[in-house]
Design a protein around this motif. Structure first.
Motif, short mmCIF file in Angstrom:
data_model
loop_
_atom_site.label_atom_id
_atom_site.label_comp_id
_atom_site.label_asym_id
_atom_site.label_seq_id
_atom_site.Cartn_x
_atom_site.Cartn_y
_atom_site.Cartn_z
N PRO A 104 0.84 -1.22 0.00
CA PRO A 104 0.00 0.00 0.00
C PRO A 104 0.87 1.26 0.00
O PRO A 104 1.93 1.28 0.62
N ARG A 128 -6.10 -5.44 6.99
CA ARG A 128 -5.24 -4.29 7.30
C ARG A 128 -4.77 -3.60 6.00
O ARG A 128 -4.84 -2.39 5.86
N GLN A 181 -5.50 0.24 4.43
CA GLN A 181 -4.44 1.19 4.05
C GLN A 181 -4.64 1.67 2.61
O GLN A 181 -4.51 2.86 2.32
N HIS A 182 -4.95 0.74 1.70
CA HIS A 182 -5.18 1.14 0.30
C HIS A 182 -6.33 2.14 0.22
O HIS A 182 -6.23 3.14 -0.49
N SER A 198 -7.43 4.19 2.42
CA SER A 198 -7.13 5.53 2.92
C SER A 198 -6.15 6.26 2.00
O SER A 198 -6.22 7.47 1.84
#
Ligand code: GDP
Length: 234
Positions: A114, A150, A154-155, A157
């Motif tokens: 990410p 998780r 992340q990607h 956001s």
């Protein structure tokens, strides 16, 4: 559902791209992100050549796909960025020529990495170039369940956009990706219609030198609603 898929052409410039006006979805991503594998998974056949050696050719490979009764479209596989060519500065004439045709776009990113600078820069470029862009996180099978959640957080956001996780190996996420593709193609088909009509303005007659304003507005397909538009197309 039945899928029809075929290789159409490899283009080095705009001149080599198809001219029949089918909706297009540009595929963008780092070399080795899994573009060819994903095309083959969507097509359910080996159309695209997969390779562990990244980024040799500067070609746009065009595939024609249709699923079930949905409208056919072109997948335009753009050259991967990232290795020797140094990231999305490699968005050269060819990529610019493809985006000048107003395609929808899918940015492919490796689910395990990410927030790569090159992917962020690519997203900035792609999302500025087309309103209909989404992110696909590839190789989801390489992460365990907890890691997936998780990484996907992340990607999401990083891109602040719809991110669809897929695996070309297990087939996970392909149905969701097809649904996304259907909606992108539908939007392209709706959005391209006014420009096609405006190329053929109504001929002035002796009685009406100019088409009346209200009449011409109500002829705009986007205002008449999708069902009427599609009915007219068939
Ligand atoms: P491209 O350069 O973006 O076209 O990437 P490829 O499709 O050639 O894939 C690069 C490498 O990643 C190859 O070794 C593929 O077998 C592997 N790969 C691609 N997609 C997947 C996937 O969904 N899962 C796994 N485990 N490996 C993948």
């Amino acid at each position: 559902m039945r899928i029809e898929a075929s290789f159409v052409t490899s283009a080095t410039s705009a001149a080599g791209l198809p001219r029949d006006g089918l909706a297009e979805i540009a595929l963008v991503g780092r070399s080795n992100v899994g573009k060819s594998s994903l095309i083959n998974a969507l097509a359910r056949q080996r159309l695209a050549r997969t390779s562990a050696a990244p980024g040799k050719t500067r070609l746009a490979n065009v595939y024609r796909l249709a699923r079930g009764n949905a409208a056919p479209f072109y997948l335009v596989d753009l050259p991967g960025y990232g290795y020797a060519r140094g990231g999305p500065t490699g968005f050269d004439e060819l990529v610019t020529a493809v985006f000048a045709r107003n395609p929808a776009a899918l940015l492919l990113v490796d689910v395990r990495h990410p927030g790569l600078e090159s992917d962020r820069a690519a997203w900035d470029w792609v999302s500025a170039a087309t309103a209909d862009a989404a992110v696909v996180a590839t190789k989801i099978d390489k992460l365990a369940r907890g890691e997936r959640i998780r990484a996907m957080g992340q990607h999401e956001s990083v891109f602040d956009a719809c991110v669809v996780p897929v695996s070309a190996v297990t087939g996970e996420g392909l149905e969701e990706l097809w649904n996304l593709i259907d909606s992108l193609v539908n939007r392209r088909n709706r959005n391209s219609r006014p420009s096609r009509i405006s190329r053929q303005p109504p001929k002035p007659t002796a009685r009406f030198q100019e088409p009346p304003r209200i009449g011409s507005t109500t002829r705009q397909p986007l205002r008449t609603g999708p069902s009427k538009v599609e009915g007219r197309k068939r």
